[in-house]
Structures are given as structure tokens and as C-alpha cells.
Design an enzyme around this catalytic site. Structure first.
Site, short mmCIF file in Angstrom:
data_model
loop_
_atom_site.label_atom_id
_atom_site.label_comp_id
_atom_site.label_asym_id
_atom_site.label_seq_id
_atom_site.Cartn_x
_atom_site.Cartn_y
_atom_site.Cartn_z
N GLU A 114 6.95 -0.10 -66.61
CA GLU A 114 7.01 -1.54 -66.33
C GLU A 114 7.30 -2.33 -67.59
O GLU A 114 8.00 -3.35 -67.55
CB GLU A 114 5.70 -1.99 -65.68
CG GLU A 114 5.53 -1.43 -64.28
CD GLU A 114 4.08 -1.42 -63.79
OE1 GLU A 114 3.86 -0.92 -62.68
OE2 GLU A 114 3.19 -1.89 -64.54
N HIS A 138 5.02 2.20 -71.03
CA HIS A 138 4.96 2.28 -69.57
C HIS A 138 6.26 1.78 -68.97
O HIS A 138 6.91 0.88 -69.50
CB HIS A 138 3.77 1.44 -69.06
CG HIS A 138 3.46 1.68 -67.62
ND1 HIS A 138 4.16 1.07 -66.60
CD2 HIS A 138 2.52 2.46 -67.03
CE1 HIS A 138 3.67 1.47 -65.44
NE2 HIS A 138 2.67 2.32 -65.67
N GLU A 191 5.54 9.91 -65.80
CA GLU A 191 5.40 9.03 -64.64
C GLU A 191 6.77 8.82 -64.01
O GLU A 191 7.55 7.99 -64.47
CB GLU A 191 4.79 7.68 -65.05
CG GLU A 191 5.35 7.09 -66.35
CD GLU A 191 5.12 5.59 -66.45
OE1 GLU A 191 4.16 5.10 -65.86
OE2 GLU A 191 5.95 4.93 -67.10
N GLY A 245 3.27 3.32 -57.50
CA GLY A 245 2.95 2.25 -56.56
C GLY A 245 3.66 2.33 -55.24
O GLY A 245 3.63 1.39 -54.44
N SER A 270 1.19 7.46 -58.15
CA SER A 270 0.45 7.45 -56.88
C SER A 270 -0.58 8.58 -56.81
O SER A 270 -0.75 9.23 -55.77
CB SER A 270 1.42 7.53 -55.70
OG SER A 270 2.26 6.39 -55.66
N ASN A 289 -5.16 2.90 -65.47
CA ASN A 289 -4.33 1.75 -65.86
C ASN A 289 -4.53 0.66 -64.83
O ASN A 289 -3.97 0.72 -63.73
CB ASN A 289 -2.85 2.15 -65.94
CG ASN A 289 -1.97 0.99 -66.34
OD1 ASN A 289 -2.44 -0.06 -66.79
ND2 ASN A 289 -0.66 1.16 -66.18
N LYS A 293 -3.48 -2.34 -65.01
CA LYS A 293 -2.37 -3.29 -65.01
C LYS A 293 -2.93 -4.72 -65.06
O LYS A 293 -3.92 -4.96 -65.72
CB LYS A 293 -1.44 -3.03 -63.83
CG LYS A 293 -0.95 -1.57 -63.81
CD LYS A 293 0.09 -1.30 -62.78
CE LYS A 293 0.52 0.17 -62.85
NZ LYS A 293 1.62 0.47 -61.91
#
Length: 250
Positions: free
Chosen positions: A93, A91, A162, A168, A207, A10, A12
Site C-alpha cells: 500500500e 508494504h 505478500e 484484503g 488474508s 498490521n 493499518k
């Protein structure tokens, strides 16, 4: 049961046409084994991968609509025409920053499957939810929103766990923590379709890097990874793709 591993990148809102070419070169050097590799760049870069021999392409999101006056949105058919065969759905986000609800995510996943895209459905809990021991409650709600009314979609899905607190941050769930959660997901999916619950691929995302991936891949219910930052480094991402075979289970 043996499930074919899957590693997804991904990117992003990162990358470039030059990185697309570097990644293509790095991944095309890998032998075409049983591992499925998927790269999900920004949609404008999908056509920058001119000769992907050993991997597939995916979108990072899609509209729940077929077409129409939806400025800035991408339909499933547009992704397909650009070369994508997978798409990330839900996702964390997108859930947080774009206010995507469980109902909208269910509609997007349904649209993806109907169009012939394989969705990678993301589920996961926040740090506060984990601290309150609500992980299973949150995951059950997110899975129920999709599969309780559409259990047939499970056979055509990939699911990525996730933990939001590990995305991150440099933090990662221990292999044992990740396995326990993946095992819960697989057991919960059996309520919708017992056969598909056995065959569906479950990925870990949070991560993931070349240092921690082998131990994760050795866990019984972890079939691969959804990789963020490390997927922007062609050499490291290729190492992760190779590492999944070292953790292969019978």
C-alpha cells in the site's frame, strides 16, 4: 534448520486505545514461548499499550531521514522512543498509494537497521504480474534493490511475502503456492549472504486467518505471518499466534 516463528499484526489505519488494551490482555494471556509476536498499530497508539509482556511493538513505516523539516514523517528514533522495536518497510500500500520506489524502500530499511529497529520488508506481486508469470522477476527486483548493495542488512531483517492480489480480498495463496514462492525467496537471498538466507525469517501475508494459518505454518520455508484484518480481533489473532506452534518444523 529451526527458526523461531514470528507473527506480526498490521492494524493499518484502524484501532483505538480501547482495542490496544483488549489486545494487550488477550496476548498477555499467552505463554511466553519461543514465538515472537509483534503488533504494529498506527503510530499514535504505540503508547496506548501500557503493559505488553508477551509481545513487541512496531511501526508501520518510517522516514529515511534522521530528523529535520519533514512534516508528518516519523523517524526511527521517534518510533524507538514510542516503544517500537520493529517497523514495516515497503508494504504494497505504501508502494502504490505513496509512490514509494525500490530505492526509497532500500534507504528506509537501511535507516531502520542503523537505528536498531528490526525491519519487516514486504515484497510481492500484483495479480497481473502473477498472471504474466512475473512473480519471481518482481520479487528478485525488490530484493535486489535492498540487498545487492547492502547484503549485511539481511542478517537484521525479516521478510514478508505478500501477494498483492491476496491482501484484503479474502483470497489466499494455497500453502503449496506460498511455499514455492518462499523457497524461491530463500534461494535468491543466498546470492547475497548464504548464512543469513538460512536464518532469516520469511513471513506470509495475504488474508491470513485462524482457519488457513496452520496449513501455511506447516510449510518448510514459512516462519510466520504478517496479519491484516484478523489482527484487529484479539481472540482470533491470539489463536493465530498459538497456531504457529502447531505448524512448527524441525
Amino acid at each position: 534448520m529451526h527458526r523461531t516463528p514470528l507473527i506480526a499484526a498490521n492494524w493499518k489505519m484502524n484501532g483505538s486505545a480501547a482495542l490496544a488494551q483488549d489486545m494487550t490482555a488477550a496476548l498477555n494471556e499467552l505463554s511466553q514461548g519461543t514465538t515472537t509476536v509483534v503488533v504494529c498499530p498506527p503510530a499514535t497508539l504505540l503508547t496506548a499499550f501500557t503493559n505488553p509482556k508477551t509481545f513487541a511493538l512496531g511501526g508501520q513505516t518510517l522516514s529515511h531521514e534522521v530528523s529535520g523539516a519533514f512534516t508528518g514523517e516519523l523517524s526511527a528514533n521517534l518510533l524507538l522512543e514510542a516503544g517500537a522495536t520493529y517497523v514495516i518497510v515497503g508494504h504494497s500500500e505504501r508502494r502504490e498509494l505513496n509512490f514509494e520506489t525500490d530505492a526509497l524502500i532500500a534507504a528506509k530499511l537501511s535507516r531502520a537497521v542503523a537505528a536498531g529497529l528490526t525491519p519487516i520488508l514486504c515484497v510481492g506481486e500484483s495479480l497481473s504480474e502473477r498472471q504474466q508469470e512475473k512473480t519471481q522477476q518482481v520479487l528478485a527486483r525488490q530484493l535486489d534493490a535492498v540487498y545487492a548493495s547492502q547484503p549485511e542488512l539481511l542478517a537484521n531483517s525479516v521478510i514478508a511475502y505478500e501477494p498483492i492480489w491476496a491482501i484484503g480480498t479474502g483470497e489466499s495463496a494455497t500453502p503449496e503456492q506460498a511455499q514455492a514462492t518462499h523457497h524461491f525467496i530463500r534461494q535468491h537471498l543466498a546470492k547475497f549472504n548464504s548464512q543469513s538466507a538460512v536464518t532469516v525469517k520469511l513471513l506470509y501475508g495475504g488474508s491470513v486467518n485462524a482457519d488457513n494459518c496452520v496449513a501455511l505454518f506447516q510449510q518448510a520455508d514459512i516462519d510466520g505471518a504478517l496479519v491484516g484484518g484478523a489482527s484487529l480481533k484479539p481472540v482470533e489473532f491470539a489463536q493465530i499466534c498459538l497456531a504457529v506452534t502447531k505448524g512448527a518444523k524441525e
